[in-house]
Design a protein around this motif. Structure first.
Motif, PDB file in Angstrom:
ATOM      1  N   VAL A  44       0.870  -1.175   0.000  1.00 26.65           N
ATOM      2  CA  VAL A  44       0.000   0.000   0.000  1.00 26.65           C
ATOM      3  C   VAL A  44       0.904   1.221   0.000  1.00 26.65           C
ATOM      4  O   VAL A  44       1.725   1.392   0.908  1.00 26.65           O
ATOM      5  CB  VAL A  44      -0.938   0.010   1.231  1.00 26.65           C
ATOM      6  N   ASN A  45       0.761   2.010  -1.052  1.00 26.48           N
ATOM      7  CA  ASN A  45       1.638   3.186  -1.218  1.00 26.48           C
ATOM      8  C   ASN A  45       3.110   2.781  -1.143  1.00 26.48           C
ATOM      9  O   ASN A  45       3.928   3.417  -0.483  1.00 26.48           O
ATOM     10  CB  ASN A  45       1.311   4.264  -0.177  1.00 26.48           C
ATOM     11  N   ASP A  46       3.406   1.629  -1.798  1.00 21.31           N
ATOM     12  CA  ASP A  46       4.769   1.082  -1.902  1.00 21.31           C
ATOM     13  C   ASP A  46       5.341   0.596  -0.582  1.00 21.31           C
ATOM     14  O   ASP A  46       6.549   0.362  -0.458  1.00 21.31           O
ATOM     15  CB  ASP A  46       5.734   2.109  -2.527  1.00 21.31           C
ATOM     16  N   GLU A  47       4.490   0.437   0.427  1.00 20.85           N
ATOM     17  CA  GLU A  47       4.929  -0.076   1.724  1.00 20.85           C
ATOM     18  C   GLU A  47       4.186  -1.375   2.048  1.00 20.85           C
ATOM     19  O   GLU A  47       3.020  -1.539   1.688  1.00 20.85           O
ATOM     20  CB  GLU A  47       4.646   0.954   2.838  1.00 20.85           C
ATOM     21  N   THR A  48       4.862  -2.299   2.718  1.00 20.07           N
ATOM     22  CA  THR A  48       4.198  -3.524   3.158  1.00 20.07           C
ATOM     23  C   THR A  48       3.290  -3.203   4.342  1.00 20.07           C
ATOM     24  O   THR A  48       3.564  -2.284   5.126  1.00 20.07           O
ATOM     25  CB  THR A  48       5.221  -4.598   3.568  1.00 20.07           C
ATOM     26  N   VAL A  49       2.207  -3.953   4.450  1.00 23.81           N
ATOM     27  CA  VAL A  49       1.251  -3.736   5.541  1.00 23.81           C
ATOM     28  C   VAL A  49       0.842  -5.094   6.115  1.00 23.81           C
ATOM     29  O   VAL A  49       1.213  -6.145   5.594  1.00 23.81           O
ATOM     30  CB  VAL A  49      -0.017  -3.000   5.031  1.00 23.81           C
ATOM     31  N   LYS A  50       0.071  -5.051   7.176  1.00 26.39           N
ATOM     32  CA  LYS A  50      -0.480  -6.270   7.757  1.00 26.39           C
ATOM     33  C   LYS A  50      -1.906  -6.484   7.253  1.00 26.39           C
ATOM     34  O   LYS A  50      -2.532  -5.576   6.718  1.00 26.39           O
ATOM     35  CB  LYS A  50      -0.450  -6.187   9.283  1.00 26.39           C
ATOM     36  N   GLN A  56      -7.339   3.629   3.344  1.00 24.83           N
ATOM     37  CA  GLN A  56      -7.772   5.018   3.354  1.00 24.83           C
ATOM     38  C   GLN A  56      -8.056   5.467   1.918  1.00 24.83           C
ATOM     39  O   GLN A  56      -7.393   5.027   0.978  1.00 24.83           O
ATOM     40  CB  GLN A  56      -6.682   5.907   3.962  1.00 24.83           C
ATOM     41  N   THR A  57      -9.059   6.313   1.762  1.00 22.56           N
ATOM     42  CA  THR A  57      -9.395   6.819   0.438  1.00 22.56           C
ATOM     43  C   THR A  57      -8.150   7.405  -0.247  1.00 22.56           C
ATOM     44  O   THR A  57      -7.415   8.186   0.351  1.00 22.56           O
ATOM     45  CB  THR A  57     -10.475   7.911   0.540  1.00 22.56           C
ATOM     46  N   GLY A  58      -7.904   6.960  -1.481  1.00 23.70           N
ATOM     47  CA  GLY A  58      -6.743   7.437  -2.219  1.00 23.70           C
ATOM     48  C   GLY A  58      -5.519   6.546  -2.099  1.00 23.70           C
ATOM     49  O   GLY A  58      -4.553   6.719  -2.860  1.00 23.70           O
ATOM     50  N   ASP A  59      -5.525   5.592  -1.154  1.00 26.53           N
ATOM     51  CA  ASP A  59      -4.408   4.643  -1.053  1.00 26.53           C
ATOM     52  C   ASP A  59      -4.233   3.912  -2.384  1.00 26.53           C
ATOM     53  O   ASP A  59      -5.209   3.518  -3.031  1.00 26.53           O
ATOM     54  CB  ASP A  59      -4.683   3.597   0.038  1.00 26.53           C
ATOM     55  N   ARG A  60      -2.990   3.703  -2.773  1.00 27.00           N
ATOM     56  CA  ARG A  60      -2.707   2.928  -3.986  1.00 27.00           C
ATOM     57  C   ARG A  60      -2.233   1.538  -3.572  1.00 27.00           C
ATOM     58  O   ARG A  60      -1.156   1.390  -2.991  1.00 27.00           O
ATOM     59  CB  ARG A  60      -1.643   3.609  -4.840  1.00 27.00           C
ATOM     60  N   ILE A  61      -3.082   0.563  -3.863  1.00 29.89           N
ATOM     61  CA  ILE A  61      -2.758  -0.823  -3.528  1.00 29.89           C
ATOM     62  C   ILE A  61      -2.146  -1.488  -4.750  1.00 29.89           C
ATOM     63  O   ILE A  61      -2.682  -1.396  -5.857  1.00 29.89           O
ATOM     64  CB  ILE A  61      -4.022  -1.605  -3.111  1.00 29.89           C
ATOM     65  N   THR A  62      -1.020  -2.153  -4.580  1.00 30.90           N
ATOM     66  CA  THR A  62      -0.417  -2.959  -5.651  1.00 30.90           C
ATOM     67  C   THR A  62      -0.221  -4.375  -5.131  1.00 30.90           C
ATOM     68  O   THR A  62       0.116  -4.567  -3.952  1.00 30.90           O
ATOM     69  CB  THR A  62       0.931  -2.375  -6.106  1.00 30.90           C
ATOM     70  N   TRP A  63      -0.437  -5.340  -6.003  1.00 26.18           N
ATOM     71  CA  TRP A  63      -0.294  -6.731  -5.565  1.00 26.18           C
ATOM     72  C   TRP A  63       0.029  -7.636  -6.741  1.00 26.18           C
ATOM     73  O   TRP A  63      -0.212  -7.319  -7.906  1.00 26.18           O
ATOM     74  CB  TRP A  63      -1.552  -7.208  -4.839  1.00 26.18           C
ATOM     75  N   GLN A  64       0.591  -8.781  -6.406  1.00 30.23           N
ATOM     76  CA  GLN A  64       0.866  -9.846  -7.354  1.00 30.23           C
ATOM     77  C   GLN A  64       0.166 -11.111  -6.887  1.00 30.23           C
ATOM     78  O   GLN A  64       0.065 -11.357  -5.677  1.00 30.23           O
ATOM     79  CB  GLN A  64       2.366 -10.150  -7.443  1.00 30.23           C
ATOM     80  N   MET A  65      -0.307 -11.909  -7.837  1.00 27.91           N
ATOM     81  CA  MET A  65      -0.838 -13.226  -7.497  1.00 27.91           C
ATOM     82  C   MET A  65       0.295 -14.223  -7.700  1.00 27.91           C
ATOM     83  O   MET A  65       0.699 -14.473  -8.839  1.00 27.91           O
ATOM     84  CB  MET A  65      -2.038 -13.575  -8.375  1.00 27.91           C
ATOM     85  N   PRO A  66       0.851 -14.771  -6.627  1.00 26.58           N
ATOM     86  CA  PRO A  66       1.995 -15.683  -6.765  1.00 26.58           C
ATOM     87  C   PRO A  66       1.639 -16.907  -7.597  1.00 26.58           C
ATOM     88  O   PRO A  66       0.517 -17.409  -7.539  1.00 26.58           O
ATOM     89  CB  PRO A  66       2.324 -16.066  -5.309  1.00 26.58           C
ATOM     90  N   GLU A  67       2.601 -17.357  -8.389  1.00 22.02           N
ATOM     91  CA  GLU A  67       2.367 -18.528  -9.228  1.00 22.02           C
ATOM     92  C   GLU A  67       2.234 -19.766  -8.344  1.00 22.02           C
ATOM     93  O   GLU A  67       2.976 -19.955  -7.379  1.00 22.02           O
ATOM     94  CB  GLU A  67       3.516 -18.714 -10.209  1.00 22.02           C
ATOM     95  N   VAL A  68       1.264 -20.589  -8.697  1.00 20.57           N
ATOM     96  CA  VAL A  68       1.029 -21.822  -7.949  1.00 20.57           C
ATOM     97  C   VAL A  68       1.967 -22.905  -8.464  1.00 20.57           C
ATOM     98  O   VAL A  68       2.076 -23.126  -9.676  1.00 20.57           O
ATOM     99  CB  VAL A  68      -0.444 -22.281  -8.096  1.00 20.57           C
ATOM    100  N   GLU A  69       2.664 -23.547  -7.553  1.00 20.03           N
ATOM    101  CA  GLU A  69       3.557 -24.630  -7.943  1.00 20.03           C
ATOM    102  C   GLU A  69       2.742 -25.793  -8.507  1.00 20.03           C
ATOM    103  O   GLU A  69       1.783 -26.241  -7.891  1.00 20.03           O
ATOM    104  CB  GLU A  69       4.357 -25.127  -6.725  1.00 20.03           C
ATOM    105  N   PRO A  70       3.081 -26.285  -9.710  1.00 20.38           N
ATOM    106  CA  PRO A  70       2.320 -27.399 -10.272  1.00 20.38           C
ATOM    107  C   PRO A  70       2.444 -28.649  -9.405  1.00 20.38           C
ATOM    108  O   PRO A  70       3.509 -28.942  -8.856  1.00 20.38           O
ATOM    109  CB  PRO A  70       2.970 -27.613 -11.649  1.00 20.38           C
ATOM    110  N   LEU A  71       1.355 -29.363  -9.276  1.00 20.43           N
ATOM    111  CA  LEU A  71       1.365 -30.579  -8.475  1.00 20.43           C
ATOM    112  C   LEU A  71       2.008 -31.720  -9.256  1.00 20.43           C
ATOM    113  O   LEU A  71       1.863 -31.817 -10.471  1.00 20.43           O
ATOM    114  CB  LEU A  71      -0.077 -30.958  -8.097  1.00 20.43           C
ATOM    115  N   ASP A  72       2.718 -32.552  -8.551  1.00 16.82           N
ATOM    116  CA  ASP A  72       3.298 -33.746  -9.156  1.00 16.82           C
ATOM    117  C   ASP A  72       2.282 -34.875  -8.994  1.00 16.82           C
ATOM    118  O   ASP A  72       2.210 -35.508  -7.939  1.00 16.82           O
ATOM    119  CB  ASP A  72       4.625 -34.079  -8.473  1.00 16.82           C
ATOM    120  N   ILE A  73       1.488 -35.092 -10.022  1.00 17.54           N
ATOM    121  CA  ILE A  73       0.383 -36.047  -9.912  1.00 17.54           C
ATOM    122  C   ILE A  73       0.838 -37.424 -10.364  1.00 17.54           C
ATOM    123  O   ILE A  73       1.306 -37.589 -11.497  1.00 17.54           O
ATOM    124  CB  ILE A  73      -0.833 -35.584 -10.738  1.00 17.54           C
ATOM    125  N   GLN A  74       0.702 -38.385  -9.481  1.00 18.32           N
ATOM    126  CA  GLN A  74       1.127 -39.748  -9.758  1.00 18.32           C
ATOM    127  C   GLN A  74      -0.066 -40.650 -10.049  1.00 18.32           C
ATOM    128  O   GLN A  74      -1.131 -40.506  -9.441  1.00 18.32           O
ATOM    129  CB  GLN A  74       1.904 -40.310  -8.551  1.00 18.32           C
TER     130      GLN A  74
END
Length: 305
Positions: A44-50, A56-74
């Protein structure tokens, strides 16, 4: 991975960051979002948060969706009850307690693990984690599923599901005595805004239609047949909860005081579809498992007084 961004609007002022991100990302849970925040994929506004940060109104939220590790299906040598099989399709009677495809927490013992052992030619449209899977039923729901063995068959079966021409009949035992002999539940289903792990009837949900007919009434329960017109996640379970007749044994949508059968009393009994290559109509029927039959037998005894 690309960063996504959002500027907090006035009507989003003072909302928790984890709750807001759930609203901004479809099909993710609050627990997943909290994991992103913990692993510094959200700023949030280039800072990490909890997770409990109040936007707050006007806050700039940036995020990434982490890549999911493919399952090793047997492939696993798990017995399957095959109702029908040819070079294009397979119909299986899934046992109660079996998950359809691997996911977090269920990397083995699934129907896909068993299918990979049984046959090596499954469609790849749904990726490595769900080969051949055209539609699903819940872990504790037993019954019939169609499986595609190649992409042509998969597309043909998926089209029939989309066109609502697949015949799907279920049996269920629900709480309470339904007074009318038949009915239709037409109520849209989407994520429960109060619990992202559940589905619910919501105003902006996807169309969901369930037709039902009473098979037998007991003192405190009703045995019903359900015909699906659509196939939303947990559709029958959510719809009967919505009309105040939740499924017996359902740990997610039923009352705490219910039948102790380790899961919902629901069985996919009849499955009919047009063969995606030959065009021939095919229809299959599977009797409910012993645990379901025992529920009905025990309920029948309550009538013998």
């Amino acid at each position: 991975m690309e960063w996504k961004s959002h500027t907090v609007l006035p009507d989003e002022h003072n909302q928790r960051i984890d709750k807001l991100l759930v609203k901004l990302n479809s099909d993710v849970s609050r627990t997943q979002v909290q994991g992103w925040i913990k692993d510094d994929f959200v700023k949030v506004n280039d800072e990490t948060v909890k997770s409990n940060y109040k936007c707050q109104t006007g806050d700039r939220i940036t995020w990434q969706m982490p890549e999911v590790e493919p399952l090793d299906i047997q492939a696993e040598n798990i017995p399957l009850e095959i109702m029908y099989e040819d070079k294009d399709v397979l119909v299986v009677n899934k046992p109660r307690g079996m998950v359809v495809h691997p996911s977090a927490g269920h990397s083995s013992g699934t129907l896909v693990n068993a299918l990979l052992y049984h046959c090596h030619d499954l469609s790849g449209i749904n990726g490595m984690e769900r080969p051949g899977i055209v539609h699903r039923i819940d872990k504790d729901t037993s019954g019939l599923l169609m499986v595609a063995k190649n992409d042509r068959a998969h597309m043909g079966l998926a089209r029939q599901l989309s066109d609502k021409t697949v015949k799907r009949k279920y049996e269920a035992v629900v709480h309470g005595v339904i007074s009318h002999n038949s009915g239709t539940i037409d109520a849209p289903i989407g994520r429960d805004p109060k619990d992202r792990q559940k589905m619910a009837v919501v105003e902006n949900g996807k169309e969901a239609v369930t037709h039902f007919q009473v098979l037998k009434r007991f003192q405190d329960f009703t045995h019903v047949e359900c015909v699906l017109e659509t196939g939303r996640t947990h559709q029958i379970r959510v719809h009967f909860q919505y009309i105040n007749h939740p499924l017996a044994g359902d740990p997610k949508y039923g009352p705490k005081k219910t039948l102790s059968i380790g899961g919902q009393a629901l069985h996919a009994r009849v499955l009919g579809f047009e063969h995606p290559v030959s065009g021939k109509w095919m229809e299959f029927e599977a009797e409910p498992p012993e645990v379901f039959q025992k529920v009905l037998d025990d309920l029948n005894k309550t009538l013998d007084f």
